[in-house]
Write a protein that holds these residues in place. Structure first.
Motif, PDB file in Angstrom:
ATOM      1  N   ARG A 194       0.843  -1.179   0.000  1.00  0.00           N
ATOM      2  CA  ARG A 194       0.000   0.000   0.000  1.00  0.00           C
ATOM      3  C   ARG A 194       0.889   1.244   0.000  1.00  0.00           C
ATOM      4  NH1 ARG A 194      -1.637  -3.341   3.886  1.00  0.00           N
ATOM      5  NH2 ARG A 194      -0.677  -2.024   5.476  1.00  0.00           N
ATOM      6  N   PHE A 195       0.331   2.361  -0.430  1.00  0.00           N
ATOM      7  CA  PHE A 195       1.059   3.619  -0.421  1.00  0.00           C
ATOM      8  C   PHE A 195       0.322   4.579   0.514  1.00  0.00           C
ATOM      9  CE2 PHE A 195       1.528   1.773  -4.687  1.00  0.00           C
ATOM     10  CZ  PHE A 195       2.906   1.615  -4.719  1.00  0.00           C
ATOM     11  N   ASP A 196       0.969   4.972   1.582  1.00  0.00           N
ATOM     12  CA  ASP A 196       0.374   5.910   2.534  1.00  0.00           C
ATOM     13  C   ASP A 196       1.439   6.924   2.917  1.00  0.00           C
ATOM     14  OD1 ASP A 196      -0.987   7.290   4.461  1.00  0.00           O
ATOM     15  OD2 ASP A 196      -1.796   5.506   5.457  1.00  0.00           O
TER      16      ASP A 196
ATOM     17  N   VAL B 294      10.840  11.688   4.646  1.00  0.00           N
ATOM     18  CA  VAL B 294      10.022  12.016   3.471  1.00  0.00           C
ATOM     19  C   VAL B 294      10.570  13.243   2.756  1.00  0.00           C
ATOM     20  CG1 VAL B 294       7.729  12.729   2.703  1.00  0.00           C
ATOM     21  CG2 VAL B 294       7.960  10.932   4.430  1.00  0.00           C
ATOM     22  N   ILE B 295      10.834  14.308   3.494  1.00  0.00           N
ATOM     23  CA  ILE B 295      11.384  15.518   2.876  1.00  0.00           C
ATOM     24  C   ILE B 295      12.759  15.211   2.280  1.00  0.00           C
ATOM     25  CG2 ILE B 295      12.138  17.883   3.271  1.00  0.00           C
ATOM     26  CD1 ILE B 295       9.108  17.458   3.392  1.00  0.00           C
ATOM     27  N   GLY B 296      13.547  14.429   2.990  1.00  0.00           N
ATOM     28  CA  GLY B 296      14.864  14.054   2.484  1.00  0.00           C
ATOM     29  C   GLY B 296      14.781  13.238   1.214  1.00  0.00           C
ATOM     30  N   ALA B 297      13.795  12.333   1.135  1.00  0.00           N
ATOM     31  CA  ALA B 297      13.638  11.527  -0.074  1.00  0.00           C
ATOM     32  C   ALA B 297      13.256  12.396  -1.263  1.00  0.00           C
ATOM     33  CB  ALA B 297      12.584  10.444   0.152  1.00  0.00           C
ATOM     34  N   PHE B 298      12.391  13.390  -1.032  1.00  0.00           N
ATOM     35  CA  PHE B 298      12.017  14.301  -2.120  1.00  0.00           C
ATOM     36  C   PHE B 298      13.233  15.072  -2.621  1.00  0.00           C
ATOM     37  CE2 PHE B 298      10.821  18.520  -3.587  1.00  0.00           C
ATOM     38  CZ  PHE B 298       9.904  18.212  -4.579  1.00  0.00           C
TER      39      PHE B 298
ATOM     40  N   GLY C 251       6.234   3.826  -0.296  1.00  0.00           N
ATOM     41  CA  GLY C 251       5.926   5.237  -0.154  1.00  0.00           C
ATOM     42  C   GLY C 251       7.134   6.118  -0.403  1.00  0.00           C
ATOM     43  N   MET C 252       8.307   5.685   0.076  1.00  0.00           N
ATOM     44  CA  MET C 252       9.528   6.461  -0.138  1.00  0.00           C
ATOM     45  C   MET C 252       9.874   6.550  -1.619  1.00  0.00           C
ATOM     46  SD  MET C 252      10.784   7.620   2.761  1.00  0.00           S
ATOM     47  CE  MET C 252      12.557   7.753   2.640  1.00  0.00           C
ATOM     48  N   MET C 253       9.654   5.468  -2.355  1.00  0.00           N
ATOM     49  CA  MET C 253       9.953   5.487  -3.785  1.00  0.00           C
ATOM     50  C   MET C 253       9.037   6.464  -4.527  1.00  0.00           C
ATOM     51  SD  MET C 253      12.463   4.033  -5.243  1.00  0.00           S
ATOM     52  CE  MET C 253      11.776   4.294  -6.861  1.00  0.00           C
ATOM     53  N   ILE C 254       7.780   6.541  -4.120  1.00  0.00           N
ATOM     54  CA  ILE C 254       6.865   7.484  -4.763  1.00  0.00           C
ATOM     55  C   ILE C 254       7.323   8.917  -4.502  1.00  0.00           C
ATOM     56  CG2 ILE C 254       4.506   8.336  -4.814  1.00  0.00           C
ATOM     57  CD1 ILE C 254       4.946   5.604  -6.133  1.00  0.00           C
ATOM     58  N   VAL C 255       7.678   9.216  -3.251  1.00  0.00           N
ATOM     59  CA  VAL C 255       8.165  10.557  -2.921  1.00  0.00           C
ATOM     60  C   VAL C 255       9.434  10.865  -3.708  1.00  0.00           C
ATOM     61  CG1 VAL C 255       9.070  12.016  -1.074  1.00  0.00           C
ATOM     62  CG2 VAL C 255       7.123  10.519  -0.633  1.00  0.00           C
TER      63      VAL C 255
ATOM     64  N   ASN D   7      17.839   7.962   3.993  1.00  0.00           N
ATOM     65  CA  ASN D   7      16.468   8.328   4.364  1.00  0.00           C
ATOM     66  C   ASN D   7      15.574   7.106   4.513  1.00  0.00           C
ATOM     67  OD1 ASN D   7      16.399  11.350   4.391  1.00  0.00           O
ATOM     68  ND2 ASN D   7      17.147  11.088   2.325  1.00  0.00           N
ATOM     69  N   VAL D   8      15.736   6.133   3.625  1.00  0.00           N
ATOM     70  CA  VAL D   8      14.940   4.911   3.723  1.00  0.00           C
ATOM     71  C   VAL D   8      15.252   4.174   5.027  1.00  0.00           C
ATOM     72  CG1 VAL D   8      14.500   2.649   2.692  1.00  0.00           C
ATOM     73  CG2 VAL D   8      14.708   4.651   1.230  1.00  0.00           C
ATOM     74  N   ALA D   9      16.537   4.104   5.382  1.00  0.00           N
ATOM     75  CA  ALA D   9      16.914   3.443   6.629  1.00  0.00           C
ATOM     76  C   ALA D   9      16.298   4.161   7.826  1.00  0.00           C
ATOM     77  CB  ALA D   9      18.442   3.402   6.753  1.00  0.00           C
ATOM     78  N   HIS D  10      16.284   5.486   7.803  1.00  0.00           N
ATOM     79  CA  HIS D  10      15.698   6.256   8.900  1.00  0.00           C
ATOM     80  C   HIS D  10      14.195   5.989   8.996  1.00  0.00           C
ATOM     81  CE1 HIS D  10      15.330   9.572  11.763  1.00  0.00           C
ATOM     82  NE2 HIS D  10      14.251   9.953  11.097  1.00  0.00           N
ATOM     83  N   ALA D  11      13.520   5.918   7.863  1.00  0.00           N
ATOM     84  CA  ALA D  11      12.078   5.630   7.880  1.00  0.00           C
ATOM     85  C   ALA D  11      11.810   4.228   8.412  1.00  0.00           C
ATOM     86  CB  ALA D  11      11.502   5.783   6.474  1.00  0.00           C
ATOM     87  N   ASN D  12      12.642   3.264   8.029  1.00  0.00           N
ATOM     88  CA  ASN D  12      12.448   1.894   8.488  1.00  0.00           C
ATOM     89  C   ASN D  12      12.749   1.737   9.976  1.00  0.00           C
ATOM     90  OD1 ASN D  12      11.491   0.544   6.213  1.00  0.00           O
ATOM     91  ND2 ASN D  12      13.539   0.287   5.371  1.00  0.00           N
ATOM     92  N   ASP D  13      13.576   2.614  10.532  1.00  0.00           N
ATOM     93  CA  ASP D  13      13.829   2.574  11.975  1.00  0.00           C
ATOM     94  C   ASP D  13      12.549   2.757  12.773  1.00  0.00           C
ATOM     95  OD1 ASP D  13      16.534   2.292  11.530  1.00  0.00           O
ATOM     96  OD2 ASP D  13      17.021   4.402  11.888  1.00  0.00           O
TER      97      ASP D  13
END
Length: 428
Positions: free
Chosen positions: A190-192, A204-208, A328-332, A309-315
């Motif tokens: 899912r994408f949220d 999220v901001i970092g991924a963008f 979601g990170m890939m979409i951003v 950024n992905v590692a930080h989100a997964n933490d």
């Protein structure tokens, strides 16, 4: 380990050939666009087509894989890559090239997804790092090798475009003829993004911003080399230095982020990126050797920050949410890659090629400043579920499901924090 390598040998050979063609395509397209006299803004519009296709594929390709399987979709996507570059040789019009590059972006993103989801089924917790290291080396060697094919031909005619199409076609053969067992279809996610932002705003901001940085460089870096008067061989070397800098920096950045607050590493990367890009703008048009050195410093942070950024989100995610988070990170990230060329192209037209790195410096400064601000707003262990391992990624991040698999930590590292007052971030 050896048995695992043998089981993916045909896949790695296909990957190597695909990346050789991709490296050639990534350099010959902007070089030809410059030779046609198209403005940087026009070239950035073509690049936007590519990034839109790349992002769309992250959502659509898993559905095709569920319907017909990995090999059939992989064959179709590689065929689409060959068709896309050959059409660029056949119809030299920037509006048509937007469509052709969108086809290529869709196909390369889907190909990454299939390759990595295939690898994730072949690795174990014991050899995951080694197998993915082989994959990363394969992609980097292929990309650099493809860029060095440009000086062997003339981008102003069709020869290099045809060669690229041929290499893409040959890349089909090892995987299409393999007798190795096929992987199971990937799990759909899912994408949220809203939920992801509430949980980890800096990720999220970092991924963008990471997407904007890599999108601008990957699509306009070749234009920069042409505008400042580098030969095709010198331009290929500069692009290679960026990739080499990225490869060298992955390990120290990853180790540092596993041992301290990742946001501190983000601040450091942002500072390095800002200073390196300003230095690059200052020396543009100078000695090629000096450009190569500075380019390596730019590369040391421009690509690794996405995985950070992905590692930080997964933490801050539960183990069963890794796929959803990475999707979601890939979409951003994809939205960021779309915005990068659109923002930078008009500025390069007005202020010259060196302004590319001025804009990149601004992006890096925003990246640094936002991470520093978030440090002041939130404690390091607030919302932390488990400190997951940083995983190096290819220069251009790939499909959502595949990226999730690549970043999913080993079972032994999915430990919960027992003591939130004096946590030990080190992994065993």
């Amino acid at each position: 380990m050896l048995a695992s390598l043998v089981s993916i040998l045909s896949l790695m050979l296909s990957t190597l050939l695909m990346m050789v063609a991709f490296g050639l395509q990534s350099y010959v397209v902007p070089v030809r666009a410059v030779a046609e006299g198209w403005s940087t803004q026009t070239i950035s519009m073509i690049a936007t087509g590519y990034t839109i296709g790349f992002t769309l594929s992250c959502i659509v390709t898993p559905k095709f894989v569920l319907l017909v399987g990995h090999v059939r979709v992989f064959v179709a996507l590689i065929t689409l890559l060959a068709i896309g570059i050959l059409l660029c040789a056949l119809v030299v019009d920037w509006r048509a090239w937007m469509l052709f590059r969108a086809m290529s972006g869709f196909a390369i993103s889907g190909s990454y997804l299939i390759i990595e989801s295939w690898l994730n089924e072949r690795v174990t917790n014991e050899n995951r790092g080694s197998i993915f290291s082989v994959y990363l080396i394969t992609t980097m060697v292929g990309t650099i090798g493809g860029q060095y094919l440009v000086p062997l031909g003339d981008p102003s005619n069709t020869s290099l475009f045809i060669l690229c199409g041929i290499i893409f076609s040959v890349a089909l053969l090892p995987t299409a003829l393999t007798s190795s067992p096929l992987p199971a279809p990937p799990t759909q996610a899912r994408f949220d993004v809203a939920k992801l932002y509430r949980r980890s705003p800096v990720a999220v901001i970092g991924a963008f911003l990471a997407g904007a940085l890599s999108g601008a460089w990957l699509n306009l870096g070749g234009v920069f080399t042409q505008r400042i008067g580098l030969s095709t061989a010198e331009g290929a070397t500069l692009l290679a230095c960026v990739l080499l800098g990225s490869a060298i920096a992955q390990i120290p950045i990853g180790r540092a982020s596993d041992r301290m607050d990742r946001r501190l590493v983000m601040v450091a990367c942002g500072l390095v990126g800002t200073l390196s890009c300003l230095a690059m703008a200052f020396v543009a048009g100078g000695s090629p050797v000096l450009l190569y050195v500075v380019a390596a410093f730019v590369g040391s942070v421009i690509f690794p920050i996405y995985a950070l950024n992905v590692a930080h989100a997964n933490d801050r995610a539960q183990p069963d949410e890794y796929v959803e988070v990475s999707s979601g990170m890939m979409i951003v990230y994809g939205v960021g890659t779309i915005s990068g060329p659109l923002m930078v192209g008009p500025i390069m037209d007005r202020f010259g090629p060196g302004s590319l790195f001025v804009v990149l410096a601004v992006y890096f400064l925003l990246y640094c400043a936002y991470a520093a601000w978030r440090i002041s707003r939130r404690e390091a262990n607030d919302g932390l579920v488990a400190k997951t391992d940083f995983q190096a990624m290819t220069a251009q991040p790939l499909g959502a499901d595949a990226a999730a698999g690549a970043l999913q930590p080993d079972a032994v590292t999915e430990e919960r924090l027992e003591d939130t007052t004096t946590p030990d971030w080190r992994q065993p």
